[in-house]
Structure formats: C-alpha cells, structure tokens
Write an enzyme that holds these catalytic residues in place. Structure first.
Site, PDB file in Angstrom:
ATOM      1  N   ARG A  85     -12.140   4.735  14.980  1.00 17.73           N
ATOM      2  CA  ARG A  85     -10.912   4.004  14.950  1.00 17.73           C
ATOM      3  C   ARG A  85     -11.194   3.278  16.471  1.00 17.73           C
ATOM      4  NH1 ARG A  85     -10.049   3.342  10.912  1.00 17.73           N
ATOM      5  NH2 ARG A  85     -12.016   3.930  10.408  1.00 17.73           N
ATOM      6  N   GLN A 127     -15.956   7.623   4.314  1.00 14.45           N
ATOM      7  CA  GLN A 127     -14.580   7.941   4.829  1.00 14.45           C
ATOM      8  C   GLN A 127     -13.541   8.696   3.718  1.00 14.45           C
ATOM      9  OE1 GLN A 127     -12.622   4.959   7.107  1.00 14.45           O
ATOM     10  NE2 GLN A 127     -14.467   3.387   6.539  1.00 14.45           N
ATOM     11  N   LYS A 174     -13.345  -5.137   5.150  1.00 14.75           N
ATOM     12  CA  LYS A 174     -13.233  -4.772   3.855  1.00 14.75           C
ATOM     13  C   LYS A 174     -11.995  -5.693   3.339  1.00 14.75           C
ATOM     14  CE  LYS A 174     -10.191  -1.675   3.190  1.00 14.75           C
ATOM     15  NZ  LYS A 174      -9.703  -0.329   3.161  1.00 14.75           N
ATOM     16  N   THR A 175     -10.709  -5.648   3.706  1.00 15.55           N
ATOM     17  CA  THR A 175      -9.861  -6.207   3.264  1.00 15.55           C
ATOM     18  C   THR A 175      -9.928  -7.655   3.173  1.00 15.55           C
ATOM     19  OG1 THR A 175      -8.121  -4.799   4.358  1.00 15.55           O
ATOM     20  CG2 THR A 175      -7.212  -6.559   3.432  1.00 15.55           C
ATOM     21  N   GLU A 201     -10.131   1.076  -1.688  1.00 14.71           N
ATOM     22  CA  GLU A 201     -10.164   2.550  -1.350  1.00 14.71           C
ATOM     23  C   GLU A 201     -10.886   3.403  -2.626  1.00 14.71           C
ATOM     24  OE1 GLU A 201     -10.117   3.372   1.727  1.00 14.71           O
ATOM     25  OE2 GLU A 201      -8.051   2.739   2.741  1.00 14.71           O
TER      26      GLU A 201
END
Length: 735
Positions: A612, A252, A36-37, A222
């Site tokens: 995670r 999320q 994503k980043t 986000e």
DNA sequence: TTTACATTGATTTTT
DNA sequence: TCAATGTAAA
C-alpha cells in the site's frame, strides 16, 4: 475507429499484450500497483473499438460497487461517451438484475426483497427461538455462516450430506427452515441472489442461450476472490465458449475465510481451454525498497502462480522498524512521526495507519486525540446499516410486502406503541401453527377476537397505520413517500425525543434518507434495474440500499490521517504507511498460526499491507501490549524476520535513550527492560502505569531509562503533554 | 418498559 | 478492557 492504437498509448508491453490480445480466454496476473484497472478498462475499449463489439455485448463483473463505479467512470472518460448499455456491476447486482427481469422463471414473487447479513442474522435468531433450539449449541452466527457457506458452495438443503451426524443434521434442518421462511416472506439473501440466478440460468435453457448469445466477452475483476458459486456462475454463463478476461492476484487473496477460493485462478487456467496468461509485474506505486521487501516476504509462501514486482523508480528510503515498550509507546511514536511528517509538508490524508484487528485502533485514536491530530476511521458503520435507517426501510418494505416478517417484527413496536414481547410471541406462535406470515396472523387474531384488550387495540392501531401509510403515499414521488413514512410512523418524533446528540444525528440521518431517495430518482443510482415512480421506484431504492449500503469514505473536507484494518486497505495506496502491531499472535493472528494455509493468508495480508505504501513505510510493534485487559508480552512478528535486512532500519528514540539493543538483527530483539525499579523506597513503576504527580496531575508512564536515584521516566500528563521526570526528585504516586 | 448489573467472549467483511 | 448480551428489579 480511425485510430484504435491510441488505446495502447502509454501502456507497457505486458499491459499492451493484455489489452490487445485476440479474443480468447485470458488470465491477467496483476501485481499490486501494476495498473490492473487500467488494463481492464482499456481492454473493454479495445474490444469495442478494435474488435467491434457492441457495448451491449460486454459483461464486466466486480466485487464491490466502488470498483464497478470506477470502471464505468474510467471507461466513459476513455471513450468520451456515456455507456448505459454496458453491463458493469458486482456479481450481486448483476444476479439481482437477472432475477428482477425473470422473476417468474426464477419462481420468485415479483416484489421479492433483498436482505442483508444483519437481517439474515436476526431471522436466524428468531428461527432458533421458534424452534426452541439451544443457541449455545447452535450459535446464530455459526448457523448463519453454515447457511451462507452452503449457498456459496451451491448447495441446497437436500444436497448437504450430514453423514449421519446429529449436529450437522440439525444444521441442515435449520437451513431448510430458514429457506422456507425466506420463501414465505419473499426474501432473498446475498448468497441466494447468486444461487438463484445460477439455477435460473441452468434450468431455463432458452434464457441461458439468450445470455450466452448476447455476451460476446465476459471480464472479471479480483478473480482470486471468487467463491465456488461465483466460479460456477461464470462457467455457466460463458458456456465455456464466450471468451473471458479474468484479472486477479493470487498473492492478494485475503478472503479465504469468507469462502473465496484462490484455486479458482489455477482452475481457470486448466478448465478454460487455451488460456493465455499475462503477468503484470511492473509496479508504478512503490519504491524498490518496499517492493523488494514485499517480494521477499511473499516468497515464503508455497504454490504461488509466481510473480515478482519491480519498478523503474528509485530505491527510496529504507523501511523503518520501531519497537515500542508497549502499545502506548508504539502509538506515541506513530503520532509523533505523523506530526513530523505533517510539519515537513505532507498532508494528513497521505498518511495511513493500518492494523490487523479493529481493537488496535483505540490506543491509536486516544493518542491522536490527545495530540490533536485529526483522523478518520475507515470502515465504521455505513449509512444504510444504521438503526434508524433500517427501521425506516422496514416500514417501506412493509408497504410493498406485508408478509415480510423480519421487517414487521422490527418495527411493530418502534416507536413503542404498547406491543410487548408477550404479544409478539403470541403472534409468532399463531403464525407458525397456521403456517402464515405475521401480518396474516395478526389479522386472523383481530378477526376471531383472540387478540383483544389493550394489546388488541395496539395491534389494530399498528395494522391501521401501515394501511394508512400505504393509502396516503399512493401516487407520491419516492422521496415524498419516505418523508411521509418517517413523519407519520412516528420515527422522527421517536428519535427527536431521544436524549443526547444521538437522537439529533438520527433525525438528520432520516432526513438524509429522503435526500438520498431524491438523488436516486434523479438517476444517480449506480444500477437501477427499474426506474419509475412510486412503488416501482421504491422497490428499486430498497434493492439499492441492500446492495450498496453506502460508502465507507466520509466527507474529506477535513484533512485527516486514515486509520483502517489491513483488509479494508486492499486496493488503496498512500504515500506514507504505518503498519502497527507487527507481532506474533496479532499479526499473524493467533487464530491463524496453526494452519499453514491460514498462515499463508496472513502473509498475503502483510504483503497487501506493505504494497500500500508509495514512498515511506513504517512497521511498528510493542513488547508489552494490553490484550483483553491483560498485559501480554509480545514477540516481533515472524514476518519481520522474513524481510531483507538491507531495507530495514531500526528507529531509535531521538538520542535520549540508551538501552540494550539485542544482537545485530534489528527489530527482533527480545525483551528489554520494561519496568523501572527505583530501589530503596522509591516506588516501583512499570510502563503504561498510571501515576499521580503533585503538580501535573495524572499521567501514564510511556518510557524509562537509567537506574536507581537517577532513573528517569517519561510521563504523559493530561493537558500537560509528555515530560521526563527524575524518579529521585519527582513525587510520583502509582495509581 | 426501562434501567441497572452480571456474564461472556474477543480476527478480518463486500454483497 | 470493553462492548454486547441477558437477567433481575423497579
């Protein structure tokens, strides 16, 4: 601009589509671990290099300082240049910047101060006292969340409809008083930063036009965490014309309870015309076993945007499920397994233990300590939230703004200088009657001699101290100002004389504050709206302290196992993950079980937890757990049942123990034998019970097997480790 | 102004 | 259970 396509190298198809899409509204549904980043950073680079946007024309908004910092760093690395002109920041820091720049249009005093939620709560408590309002009926926390809630919905007191309800009416009235107090003291809370900057833009057309003109593209990270106010803010700023790239993951969304609106994702698609939606579903983090489990779990939620994670990687190891007798046994299993992992060559920092609520950390910590495994808890108190730091900051704030009642009250008697509650009460009374600040009331009182005697002298001394600090520090560098204030206010001495190590640590923190100030002036600050000397720098520093309260991460020179709540694990990844306490009532939490919406949020939290893990995932639960001091029977979480069998594996205890395992389905087996009755005159023992042994001393029963004379129990003795003892021989006395 | 003792209540937390 | 409050006593 010779080779803009280099920006697209090493991206997968979906990522590439998102990065290189023509300017226009775009929604990127980015699954966990899908890069994503990366997409966000490359998108900005693309806009600059392929679309020719000036860095000045880009606005990128995040939620946390950490994310903002990361985005900027990675962007600079990608482009190989420093990007001071790009506006990358949190909603709050950008709002703050607008308000500082246009304080007059925003009708704020030039030196307005930002208060954090702690200050806000104190202020509210004060308010309730002043207005003689029963804090049982109106708990300060509830009032606080009401006020924040209103602001998050963009509502001013007069816009809140109490529907003729007396209780609500009172709440609204409190909100009004609160707002007045803030205005008078030049205080701005977190919600106010956003609401005020929204109003600023809305009510100053020229300004709005300026920024709408300036920003050619707005990016938001986000997006599922945006609240109503933030959504409105973005909508206003973009004017529905400026193209936006928003990135988020509805699966999320775990901050609904804090005002975040997942619906904003859908709303964006509908309200912002011609939105292109791109899904990032290829995961680069986890094994397919883990992803399959996560997909299966989240499929139990309704009204999703729809997304399924996959990986080109291998299936990996199955997910291990361990059913402990009790919380001690669960902890022991986790710590034993960690020690094995470390022996096999894992570093400790690659291992994380996640839990739903903070209270669970205690047993885990005790076990880690007992077994000598270094660990770190993520999410403790942060630097700028510490008592001694807040006190120092309060003095500093008073230097800039004497009317800051909250700060004045905080330090008027710290260190103790003989100004008791009685005197402060008097001052407050006076301030309220004449509608002035405490500082003003204090001077009035000294002036007309209504403050006399011992109290008068003490108050005078305090007022003089503040003035003296102000005079003495004029023209000094920021860190010198702070050092001076720390010393002369008596704070350092105050903490030095504190008993124990605590005082020592506090003195060190005060010194650390000076160091932080030095670093701030040297330009390490994330987002200095104003750089400068003396008072100007101080203002910037105070804002920085409020907006960026310091990191959770501590120094990682020691290799530590990471402990944290599931919430704070969002955005992180670890090769080995344990999720502890996967039990009904705990996870999903009992407070969220009734409402379907809240239950789904719990499920998303679980989804966040599962995703995670990179290589190996352990889910543990206990059948008996100490909760609020009571032993409680716990049932395995429904979430366990929602995971596919084929990827689960029940862990059995190293062959020592045979005990009934119910049915074919692992991990959902209900109550097992949880107590051992020796029969005859043998003592009756239960798991978790403390016992005494003539040789080994005191211990706790961890485990049991067998019956009668041959029954054995495993006891953990302080200093002696864990031992198996046969009840028939060992002389155990229950304690 | 500090210290001892009872009472209470108890998810999650960036900014 | 335990930590954070509030009240009472010194």
């Amino acid at each position: 601009m010779d080779d803009v396509t280099a920006i697209l190298d090493h991206l997968n198809t979906a990522q590439r589509e998102a990065v290189s899409a023509p300017q226009g509204n775009m929604l990127v549904l980015a699954g966990a671990g899908s890069g994503k980043t990366r997409v966000l950073v490359h998108r900005i680079a693309w806009l600059m290099q392929a679309e020719g946007l000036s860095p000045y024309a880009v606005l990128a908004v995040t939620f946390t300082n950490k994310a903002a910092r990361e985005m900027r760093t990675r962007l600079e690395a990608l482009l190989g240049l420093s990007l001071r002109n790009v506006w990358v920041g949190t909603f709050h820091s950008i709002a703050h910047r607008l308000l500082r720049t246009h304080w007059q249009d925003a009708r704020l005093p030039q030196h307005f101060q930002i208060i954090d939620s702690d200050d806000q709560l104190r202020l509210i408590k004060r308010l309730l006292k002043d207005h003689r309002i029963d804090d049982e009926r109106f708990p300060p926390r509830q009032v606080q969340s009401f006020i924040s809630g209103c602001k998050e919905e963009g509502l001013r007191p007069h816009q809140v409809d109490a529907h003729g309800d007396a209780y609500m009416g009172q709440m609204v009235e409190l909100y009004e008083h609160y707002q007045l107090t803030c205005e008078r003291g030049g205080l701005v809370d977190f919600g106010e930063l956003l609401l005020r900057s929204l109003e600023l833009l809305r009510d100053t057309p020229a300004l709005l036009a300026h920024y709408q003109e300036r920003f050619a593209h707005v990016l938001v990270d986000e997006f599922q965490d945006t609240n109503t106010l933030q959504y409105a803010w973005l909508k206003l700023l973009s004017g529905m014309k400026t193209p936006m790239t928003v990135v988020g993951d509805d699966d999320q969304s775990i901050y609904g309870w804090r005002g975040a609106r997942v619906e904003n994702i859908r709303r964006f698609e509908q309200e912002f015309r011609d939105t292109r939606t791109v899904r990032l579903e290829q995961n680069y983090r986890s094994t397919s076993a883990i992803l399959d489990a996560a997909n299966a779990l989240i499929s139990h939620n309704t009204s999703r945007m729809g997304k399924e994670l996959w990986t080109a990687g291998s299936r990996g190891e199955p997910i291990s499920v361990y059913a402990g007798f009790n919380d001690l046994d669960e902890a022991r299993f986790i710590v034993d397994t960690i020690r094995e992992k470390v022996n096999e060559g894992h570093t400790r920092r690659e291992i994380a233990i996640l839990y739903r609520s903070n209270a669970q950390s205690r047993v885990l910590e005790e076990t880690l300590i007992r077994q000598g495994v270094p660990y770190r808890i993520y999410g403790g108190q942060r630097f700028y939230e510490r008592l001694e730091i807040k006190n120092a900051l309060a003095y500093l704030r008073l230097l800039l703004n004497r009317d800051d009642d909250a700060s004045l009250e905080r330090v008027i008697n710290v260190p103790a200088r003989g100004i008791g509650t009685r005197t402060v009460e008097l001052l407050r009374e006076r301030a309220r009657h004449t509608g002035v600040s405490l500082w003003q009331a204090l001077h009035d009182g000294l002036g007309d001699a209504s403050l006399r005697g011992r109290a008068g002298t003490a108050v005078k001394a305090f007022a003089d101290l503040i003035e003296r600090l102000d005079n003495d520090t004029a023209g000094l560098a920021l860190h010198e100002i702070i050092d001076h204030v720390n010393e002369v206010s008596g704070l350092v001495e105050h903490h030095r004389s504190e008993k124990g190590e605590k005082g020592q640590a506090r003195v060190e923190n005060l010194e650390e504050l000076v160091t932080a100030a030095r670093a701030f002036t040297q330009g390490e600050a994330l987002d200095p709206p104003v750089a400068g000397e003396g008072a100007v720098a101080l203002e910037g520093f105070l804002a920085e302290a409020a907006l960026n309260a310091g990191d959770h991460e501590a120094d990682d020179f020691e290799d530590c196992v990471q402990l944290m709540t599931l919430h704070s694990a969002k955005g992180l990844e670890f090769p080995v993950v344990f999720i502890a306490g996967v039990e009904e009532g705990l996870f999903p939490h009992r407070m969220s079980i009734e409402e379907p919406g809240r239950l789904e949020e719990e499920r998303r939290l679980c989804y966040v937890g599962l995703t995670r893990a990179m290589r190996k995932l352990y889910l543990t639960h206990a059948e008996l757990r100490r909760l609020h001091g009571k032993e409680t029977f716990q049932r395995p979480s429904r979430f366990l049942r929602e995971l596919p069998d084929e990827h689960l594996e029940e862990v059995r205890l190293r062959g020592q123990i045979s005990r009934p395992v119910t049915a074919s389905r692992p991990a959902v087996g209900l109550s097992r034998q949880t107590s051992v009755n020796g029969g005859g005159d043998l003592p009756s023992l239960s798991l978790g019970q403390r016992v005494h042994h003539p040789v080994f001393g005191e211990g706790v029963i961890l485990n049991a097997e067998g019956e009668g004379e041959r029954a054995r129990v495993q006891v953990s003795f302080e200093g002696e480790g864990d031992k198996w003892l046969v009840l028939g021989f060992a002389k155990l006395t229950p304690l």
